[in-house]
Enzyme design. Sequence first.
Site, PDB file in Angstrom:
ATOM      1  N   ASP A  42       0.811  -1.225   0.000  1.00 16.13           N
ATOM      2  CA  ASP A  42       0.000   0.000   0.000  1.00 16.13           C
ATOM      3  C   ASP A  42       0.843   1.274   0.000  1.00 16.13           C
ATOM      4  O   ASP A  42       0.329   2.358  -0.242  1.00 16.13           O
ATOM      5  CB  ASP A  42      -0.913   0.031   1.235  1.00 16.13           C
ATOM      6  CG  ASP A  42      -1.980  -1.049   1.159  1.00 16.13           C
ATOM      7  OD1 ASP A  42      -2.258  -1.515   0.048  1.00 16.13           O
ATOM      8  OD2 ASP A  42      -2.521  -1.414   2.212  1.00 16.13           O
ATOM      9  N   TRP A 189      11.388  34.805  29.635  1.00 18.38           N
ATOM     10  CA  TRP A 189      11.550  34.442  31.038  1.00 18.38           C
ATOM     11  C   TRP A 189      10.213  34.617  31.775  1.00 18.38           C
ATOM     12  O   TRP A 189       9.516  35.610  31.591  1.00 18.38           O
ATOM     13  CB  TRP A 189      12.624  35.330  31.694  1.00 18.38           C
ATOM     14  CG  TRP A 189      12.733  35.091  33.170  1.00 18.38           C
ATOM     15  CD1 TRP A 189      13.331  34.030  33.784  1.00 18.38           C
ATOM     16  CD2 TRP A 189      12.187  35.908  34.203  1.00 18.38           C
ATOM     17  NE1 TRP A 189      13.190  34.129  35.143  1.00 18.38           N
ATOM     18  CE2 TRP A 189      12.491  35.277  35.438  1.00 18.38           C
ATOM     19  CE3 TRP A 189      11.465  37.108  34.221  1.00 18.38           C
ATOM     20  CZ2 TRP A 189      12.123  35.814  36.668  1.00 18.38           C
ATOM     21  CZ3 TRP A 189      11.085  37.634  35.458  1.00 18.38           C
ATOM     22  CH2 TRP A 189      11.423  36.988  36.655  1.00 18.38           C
ATOM     23  N   ASP A 353      19.674  26.606  47.691  1.00 16.79           N
ATOM     24  CA  ASP A 353      19.805  27.254  46.385  1.00 16.79           C
ATOM     25  C   ASP A 353      20.994  28.210  46.417  1.00 16.79           C
ATOM     26  O   ASP A 353      21.912  28.077  47.226  1.00 16.79           O
ATOM     27  CB  ASP A 353      18.459  27.952  46.046  1.00 16.79           C
ATOM     28  CG  ASP A 353      18.224  28.074  44.550  1.00 16.79           C
ATOM     29  OD1 ASP A 353      18.854  28.944  43.932  1.00 16.79           O
ATOM     30  OD2 ASP A 353      17.409  27.302  43.994  1.00 16.79           O
ATOM     31  N   ARG A 428      22.985  39.155  33.833  1.00 19.61           N
ATOM     32  CA  ARG A 428      23.064  38.882  35.271  1.00 19.61           C
ATOM     33  C   ARG A 428      24.487  39.007  35.820  1.00 19.61           C
ATOM     34  O   ARG A 428      24.930  38.193  36.628  1.00 19.61           O
ATOM     35  CB  ARG A 428      22.489  37.507  35.589  1.00 19.61           C
ATOM     36  CG  ARG A 428      21.777  37.493  36.930  1.00 19.61           C
ATOM     37  CD  ARG A 428      21.385  36.122  37.380  1.00 19.61           C
ATOM     38  NE  ARG A 428      20.601  36.222  38.596  1.00 19.61           N
ATOM     39  CZ  ARG A 428      20.516  35.254  39.502  1.00 19.61           C
ATOM     40  NH1 ARG A 428      21.138  34.114  39.325  1.00 19.61           N
ATOM     41  NH2 ARG A 428      19.795  35.410  40.570  1.00 19.61           N
ATOM     42  N   LYS A 461      20.701  21.048  41.557  1.00 19.97           N
ATOM     43  CA  LYS A 461      19.962  21.918  40.621  1.00 19.97           C
ATOM     44  C   LYS A 461      21.022  22.643  39.783  1.00 19.97           C
ATOM     45  O   LYS A 461      21.777  23.463  40.301  1.00 19.97           O
ATOM     46  CB  LYS A 461      19.110  22.916  41.419  1.00 19.97           C
ATOM     47  CG  LYS A 461      18.348  23.915  40.546  1.00 19.97           C
ATOM     48  CD  LYS A 461      17.453  24.783  41.460  1.00 19.97           C
ATOM     49  CE  LYS A 461      16.792  25.924  40.721  1.00 19.97           C
ATOM     50  NZ  LYS A 461      16.137  26.867  41.648  1.00 19.97           N
ATOM     51  N   TRP A 462      21.082  22.284  38.516  1.00 20.14           N
ATOM     52  CA  TRP A 462      22.141  22.773  37.615  1.00 20.14           C
ATOM     53  C   TRP A 462      21.580  23.961  36.829  1.00 20.14           C
ATOM     54  O   TRP A 462      20.818  23.795  35.888  1.00 20.14           O
ATOM     55  CB  TRP A 462      22.558  21.640  36.672  1.00 20.14           C
ATOM     56  CG  TRP A 462      23.685  21.954  35.753  1.00 20.14           C
ATOM     57  CD1 TRP A 462      23.664  22.781  34.678  1.00 20.14           C
ATOM     58  CD2 TRP A 462      25.009  21.409  35.801  1.00 20.14           C
ATOM     59  NE1 TRP A 462      24.890  22.806  34.058  1.00 20.14           N
ATOM     60  CE2 TRP A 462      25.739  21.964  34.723  1.00 20.14           C
ATOM     61  CE3 TRP A 462      25.652  20.502  36.647  1.00 20.14           C
ATOM     62  CZ2 TRP A 462      27.072  21.641  34.465  1.00 20.14           C
ATOM     63  CZ3 TRP A 462      26.984  20.177  36.393  1.00 20.14           C
ATOM     64  CH2 TRP A 462      27.679  20.748  35.320  1.00 20.14           C
ATOM     65  N   ASP A 463      21.997  25.168  37.215  1.00 22.81           N
ATOM     66  CA  ASP A 463      21.405  26.374  36.637  1.00 22.81           C
ATOM     67  C   ASP A 463      22.274  26.950  35.526  1.00 22.81           C
ATOM     68  O   ASP A 463      23.466  26.616  35.391  1.00 22.81           O
ATOM     69  CB  ASP A 463      21.216  27.410  37.759  1.00 22.81           C
ATOM     70  CG  ASP A 463      20.021  28.314  37.532  1.00 22.81           C
ATOM     71  OD1 ASP A 463      19.570  28.420  36.368  1.00 22.81           O
ATOM     72  OD2 ASP A 463      19.547  28.926  38.501  1.00 22.81           O
ATOM     73  N   MET A 464      21.696  27.842  34.737  1.00 27.90           N
ATOM     74  CA  MET A 464      22.407  28.510  33.629  1.00 27.90           C
ATOM     75  C   MET A 464      21.618  29.789  33.354  1.00 27.90           C
ATOM     76  O   MET A 464      20.609  29.756  32.689  1.00 27.90           O
ATOM     77  CB  MET A 464      22.369  27.564  32.425  1.00 27.90           C
ATOM     78  CG  MET A 464      23.397  27.767  31.368  1.00 27.90           C
ATOM     79  SD  MET A 464      23.101  29.192  30.308  1.00 27.90           S
ATOM     80  CE  MET A 464      24.292  28.881  29.024  1.00 27.90           C
ATOM     81  N   CYS A 511      18.095  23.592  35.076  1.00 27.90           N
ATOM     82  CA  CYS A 511      17.413  24.870  35.247  1.00 27.90           C
ATOM     83  C   CYS A 511      18.174  25.902  34.433  1.00 27.90           C
ATOM     84  O   CYS A 511      19.398  25.861  34.373  1.00 27.90           O
ATOM     85  CB  CYS A 511      17.411  25.246  36.731  1.00 27.90           C
ATOM     86  SG  CYS A 511      16.810  26.918  37.053  1.00 27.90           S
ATOM     87  N   ASP A 533      10.592  30.115  36.449  1.00 23.45           N
ATOM     88  CA  ASP A 533      10.746  30.863  37.703  1.00 23.45           C
ATOM     89  C   ASP A 533       9.414  31.410  38.174  1.00 23.45           C
ATOM     90  O   ASP A 533       9.296  31.898  39.294  1.00 23.45           O
ATOM     91  CB  ASP A 533      11.714  32.037  37.503  1.00 23.45           C
ATOM     92  CG  ASP A 533      13.161  31.605  37.704  1.00 23.45           C
ATOM     93  OD1 ASP A 533      13.385  30.439  38.071  1.00 23.45           O
ATOM     94  OD2 ASP A 533      14.065  32.431  37.485  1.00 23.45           O
TER      95      ASP A 533
END
Length: 767
Positions: A42, A189, A353, A428, A461-464, A511, A533
């Site tokens: 088919d 954000w 944190d 930042r 908690k792996w932030d960027m 994060c 956030d």
Amino acid sequence: MIYAENRRFILETDHTGYAFCVTEGGVLQHLHYGARLPRQEDYLAGPVTFNQPGNALLDADGLCREDLLQEAGTAGWGDLRQPLAELTFSDGGRAADFRFSHFERPENAAPEGLPCALGGQTLKVVLKERSRDIYLELYYTVFEDTDVIARWSRLINDTEETVWVERLMSQQLDLPAGDYDLVTFRGAWAREMDMVRQHLEGQLRWSSAAGVSSNRCNPFAMACRRDACEEHGDVWALNLLYSGDHLGTAEKSAYHQMRLTQGMGPVRWQLEAGASFDSPQAVMSYSPDGFGGISRQMHPFVRRHIVRGYWQDRERPVLVNSWEAIYFKVSHRKVVQLARSAKEIGAELLVLDDGWFTGRTDDSHALGDWTADKKKLPGGLTSLAKEVTALGIDFGLWVEPEMISENSQLFRAHPDWILGHKDQAIGRNQYVLDLTRPEVCQYVVESMKAILGGAEVRYIKWDMNRIIGDSFSPAWPPQRQGEVRHRYVLGLYGILKELTEAFPEVLFESCASGGNRFDLGMLCYMPQVWASDNTDAACRAAIQRGYSYGYPQSVLGCHVSDAPNHQTLRRTPLESRFAMAAMGLLGYELDPGELSADRRGRIRDQITFYKAHRRLFQFGQLYRCPDAEGEQLTMVVSPDGSEAAGVHFAALNRPNPVQKPLYCRGLDGEKIYHLTNRLTEVRMKDFGSLVNYMAPIRIRAGSLVEKVADQVVKLPPDAIDRTASGASFCAAGFYPVQPFGGTGFNEGTRLMKDFDSRLYLWEEEKE
Ligand code: GLA
């Protein structure tokens, strides 16, 4: 299942079929991607080409590629659409003509240095450039159980000369002439994942140039027929296992075919003689059952084939996070206090944190110096973690290892480790580390290993927290600067692989200021992501709904925070904040010790309830039920259908509302369910001066009398108690308790304030 016969390839999943063939001249012609067809015969080859229009180009075999559905479009041979691959050869020419060479069935094939979905069966189709020893390999992996097909591409330079890769997309999907829409998820954000539906004319893109997959536009997208909706219609979903710049294109050609391509963002890669270059892996899925059908394929796919390791199928702990509780004001005493009150409400993990490392007094200091600040934590992390753990609660920690503050020991020692020039647009107050350099990656790995090896840290908690603008790297010559952004991602993946393999039982949560790097690439290393956030319940209802199209709730970090909310300054009911957070991985972003005993008690009760139904909330199958007057009911149903929960969220209260039933989804039609709801408190003070209508004495709003009366007078919460079949709940729906509509409050009334919600529970009635 993969069938490869007579230069025809058929890839079948449980419900879908994907087919392509080799034309006489060796071009890969796409045939079908949609419902699985009853017989292999088919999957018919359409006409090779419909038109031979006046001013179109024909190749040596008389093929008009402009009007041909293909698997791998290239530039310069008459196909005017976005190509899968584009190269500049050593003579500066760009026209490439890739023709079929052979195919293989490799056991283990994965793009070099990039994450790859687990399992499946793979087909490798090798194409050769007609006049050069350059190969384009196309890898297709079939995940039958979840109706997903993955694709990635490899270019191999077997010539004696360097060539330049200008573009290598992971996937291309050509669909026949038709009328299509594109659905993408855009934002910024704190307002991630806004669903945007556009009619496709000309070209549309979904992309990120932020150096991360970004909250501006998630890599997940859907193309659909114009009549497709939540529950009906043809939808094709695309996503990418990649965490850097990405690019998706949707294009309606002059012949109304739709071409979708997806892959990493712009790259210029120097491909030396003998070298190869790999795209990231992309995934696609087809459903005839609308966006809901896609979600119910993508969710189990992410759970089974993307998320992996120790935490893949394990229930995730309820946590308390220190950020909105104490921000940078970290001290040993406060953290232990927070842990104690977290334990008291029933949380299982205390996350410390930002603000714990040497010199981190605010966000302009210390990133890169990953040792505990002796002034704040005199005993260091080891003693803190020990003390917290001794309270019977696990200890977790925030880090932001890809970053460096100018004001740090690391910067003073290695000012050249930053990505981009020193004078660049800054986010930042921090620079990004140049992860294209092995010595920088090694520093990151070692500093993280020192933390994880030195203290009992169960969660990271792996932030960027910024995006990448200027990505100049002094480590690379000028002609190779076009490789840097991709090399950054490769460096990051190398680090994540090493750390997650060294500490397999540590729970990593990705994060990036919330959802600025929410993608399938990160999810291959970290089983969950801090989704936004923004913890305002009303905003979260929209944000989490956006994620739910492509991602299961088992990867969504969702926290209850204080009121007024720190992002919107809005007050929403505590029960709504809980109900929204319960539809994901529950946590609390506040100091329970600061709350009244009554509120603490209610939170303890929330956590007990969540734990009792945790598997359902975290791993149940999610359904977005039909909207009732703009109000949402989202349900999760256990795999065996014996239990379901649903959150009915209302935004603004209106008097005298239209009453419509709430229609359920996902329940087993044959089963009988008992429906109840979590009881919410009704406070006398919610009625303001209206109480005087009934009260024997005059009560003034805000007065002591009101306070006392509010404590003493207990008003009945609304409670639903219905029993019906799953079929009835789905087809006929159910009416929630009669709402308070401006007049008349009694026991049988449901008081829905602004941003109120109800959390319903369906339990199978067993005879
Ligand atoms: C980001 C994260 C927050 C918090 C802060 C700390 O904004 O998204 O949750 O960790 O960083 O600086």
